[in-house]
Design a protein around this motif. Structure first.
Motif, PDB file in Angstrom:
ATOM      1  N   LYS A  11       0.875  -1.418  -0.007  1.00 47.52           N
ATOM      2  CA  LYS A  11       0.047  -0.113  -0.029  1.00 47.52           C
ATOM      3  C   LYS A  11       0.699   1.258  -0.082  1.00 47.52           C
ATOM      4  O   LYS A  11       0.276   2.348  -0.330  1.00 47.52           O
ATOM      5  CB  LYS A  11      -0.895   0.040   1.299  1.00 47.52           C
ATOM      6  CG  LYS A  11      -2.343  -0.681   1.286  1.00 47.52           C
ATOM      7  CD  LYS A  11      -2.973  -0.700   2.358  1.00 47.52           C
ATOM      8  CE  LYS A  11      -3.386   0.725   2.791  1.00 47.52           C
ATOM      9  NZ  LYS A  11      -4.553   1.285   2.154  1.00 47.52           N
ATOM     10  N   ARG A  24       1.923   2.331   2.893  1.00 48.88           N
ATOM     11  CA  ARG A  24       1.365   2.893   4.290  1.00 48.88           C
ATOM     12  C   ARG A  24       2.393   3.184   5.003  1.00 48.88           C
ATOM     13  O   ARG A  24       3.358   2.271   5.291  1.00 48.88           O
ATOM     14  CB  ARG A  24       0.402   1.943   4.809  1.00 48.88           C
ATOM     15  CG  ARG A  24      -0.514   2.208   5.778  1.00 48.88           C
ATOM     16  CD  ARG A  24      -1.135   1.185   6.192  1.00 48.88           C
ATOM     17  NE  ARG A  24      -2.139   1.267   7.477  1.00 48.88           N
ATOM     18  CZ  ARG A  24      -3.569   1.660   7.340  1.00 48.88           C
ATOM     19  NH1 ARG A  24      -4.094   2.017   6.409  1.00 48.88           N
ATOM     20  NH2 ARG A  24      -4.124   1.974   8.213  1.00 48.88           N
ATOM     21  N   SER A  28      -8.067  -0.617   3.957  1.00 50.17           N
ATOM     22  CA  SER A  28      -8.572  -0.639   2.554  1.00 50.17           C
ATOM     23  C   SER A  28      -7.539  -0.898   1.540  1.00 50.17           C
ATOM     24  O   SER A  28      -6.465  -0.540   1.733  1.00 50.17           O
ATOM     25  CB  SER A  28      -9.055   1.136   2.375  1.00 50.17           C
ATOM     26  OG  SER A  28      -8.203   1.718   2.676  1.00 50.17           O
ATOM     27  N   ASN A  54      -6.305   0.070  -1.266  1.00 47.11           N
ATOM     28  CA  ASN A  54      -5.892   0.996  -2.055  1.00 47.11           C
ATOM     29  C   ASN A  54      -4.306   1.288  -1.966  1.00 47.11           C
ATOM     30  O   ASN A  54      -3.860   1.155  -0.817  1.00 47.11           O
ATOM     31  CB  ASN A  54      -6.597   2.677  -1.827  1.00 47.11           C
ATOM     32  CG  ASN A  54      -6.738   2.844  -0.575  1.00 47.11           C
ATOM     33  OD1 ASN A  54      -7.486   2.029   0.299  1.00 47.11           O
ATOM     34  ND2 ASN A  54      -6.094   3.979  -0.345  1.00 47.11           N
ATOM     35  N   SER A  61     -10.404   4.743  -1.395  1.00 43.09           N
ATOM     36  CA  SER A  61     -10.626   3.510  -1.169  1.00 43.09           C
ATOM     37  C   SER A  61     -11.276   2.579  -2.319  1.00 43.09           C
ATOM     38  O   SER A  61     -12.056   3.234  -3.110  1.00 43.09           O
ATOM     39  CB  SER A  61     -11.278   3.303   0.076  1.00 43.09           C
ATOM     40  OG  SER A  61     -10.721   3.505   1.406  1.00 43.09           O
TER      41      SER A  61
HETATM   42 MG    MG Z   1      -7.721   3.387   4.083  1.00 46.71          MG
END
Ligand code: MG
Ligand code: TXA
Length: 343
Positions: free
Chosen positions: A56, A58, A143, A145, A151
């Motif tokens: 991700k 992230r 999520s 994405n 998302s």
């Molecule tokens: Mg999210």
């Protein structure tokens, strides 16, 4: 990435069995939930959980949500289960509500980003429940994405964002709710809404009773929920959030024409009555009728992605009524916007 299309929403479906085997072997698999698609890994496999952050892009200090298929799996995750949590779970699980609770020490730090609490939800989507049952273990699922993007509400959205970085996606059609779950923290005498969602403040208050005050954690204070501080939900186009579109959207229409004259490729995302007044040459994306904000929530992320598909440089978005599920819609729109036009 392989695409798995289960014929039956049951743990012994061959495609779900394949997805479960990949997860148990330490892989990452995206799957549908009723809110948005999640990117799953077994919660007790730190290596696999790290793959989620990598895929991700992230930030490592933003913790994940653990999804369960039954209350019997709570003991693997939470240390305390206050009566209020039980009451809220009875009312809203399975469903689009996540509770942040003290964690048991065996939950890996990779899941909670080192916090002493863990976020837990029982999703309402039969495929998600079947997959968790097939693996026999809670799945962490943020999520699915790329970090910062809207998302995903379909398997195609997941493929577009993460196709090269994940092992598989379970295709279960379009997510019903369309916005991520409501995230709440449970205090002694109050409830904090970290992220508004389809389970609204009013719905929570009606279950908790008036003894529990409900606070909405604003972004201005030091964020008690790490996800609150990151930019989110943005398409490539610049998003301008227009707070008051004027009568019959006249002001919004004028603004759209002005920007188009300046050479921007303009699109408008608005309720249908406002769209009716927008020039035919511009891209018009619908949020449905003003009376049905649940439809607007269902459509929002797909429309933001269509804005990219259309190659827009600016997307003007009409603000929606801030009550009920509108609170969640406006939360996402404020975060997606690079400019808020007040009048
Ligand atoms: Mg999210
Ligand atoms: O609807 C949903 O919840 C979807 C589906 C796939 O389940 N998942 C989702 O996950 O939206 P994600 O990672 O995109 O958002 C999780 C949010 C983040 O804002 C994160 O900061 C917050 O939950 N969160 C997770 N653990 C937390 C904790 N221990 N304390 C406070 N906030 C937490």
């Amino acid at each position: 990435m392989i695409v798995l299309k289960p014929l039956r929403e049951a743990p012994n479906d061959p495609e779900i069995q394949t997805a479960a085997a990949i997860l148990l072997a330490g892989g990452v698999v995206a799957f549908p939930t009723e809110t948005v698609y999640g990117l799953g890994a077994c919660f007790d496999q730190p290596e696999a959980v790290r793959k989620i952050y990598l895929a991700k892009g992230r930030p490592s200090d933003n913790p994940l949500i653990a999804l369960i298929a039954g209350l019997n799996q709570l003991e693997l995750l939470v240390r305390e289960w206050p009566p209020l949590a039980a009451k809220i779970a009875a009312a809203f699980w399975p469903g689009p509500l996540t509770m942040v609770l003290p964690k048991v020490s065996t939950v890996p730090d990779e899941v909670t980003a080192g916090l002493d609490t863990v976020a837990v939800r029982m999703p309402a989507h039969p495929l998600a429940l079947a997959l968790i049952t097939a693996t026999g273990t809670p799945l962490v699922a943020p999520s699915a994405n790329r970090s910062g993007r809207p998302s995903p509400t379909s398997a195609e959205h997941v493929a577009g964002d993460l196709g090269d970085n994940i092992d598989a996606v379970l295709d279960g059609g379009i997510s019903d709710v369309g916005l991520e779950s409501t995230v709440i923290g449970i205090g002694e005498d109050h409830i904090v809404i970290f992220r508004p969602g389809a389970v609204t403040r009013e719905m929570i208050q009606s279950v908790s009773g008036s003894r529990f005050a409900i606070e909405y954690a604003e972004q201005s204070v030091a964020p008690p929920s790490p996800g609150m501080k990151y930019a989110h939900y943005s398409p490539e186009a610049k998003v301008y959030l227009v707070m008051s579109a004027g009568s019959a959207g006249a002001k919004l229409a004028e603004l759209a024409d002005e920007l188009a004259l300046k050479g921007e490729k303009v699109g408008v995302l608005a309720h249908d009555d406002t769209l009716a007044g927008i020039s035919l040459g511009l891209t018009r994306l619908s949020l449905g009728s003003r009376e049905d904000l649940r439809f607007a929530a269902h459509m929002l992320y797909a429309q933001l992605r269509l804005a990219d598909h259309a190659g827009l440089t600016v997307l003007l978005v009409e603000a929606v009524d801030d009550s009920g599920v509108g609170m969640a819609l406006m939360n996402r729109l404020r975060k997606a916007a690079c400019k808020i036009i007040e009048e």
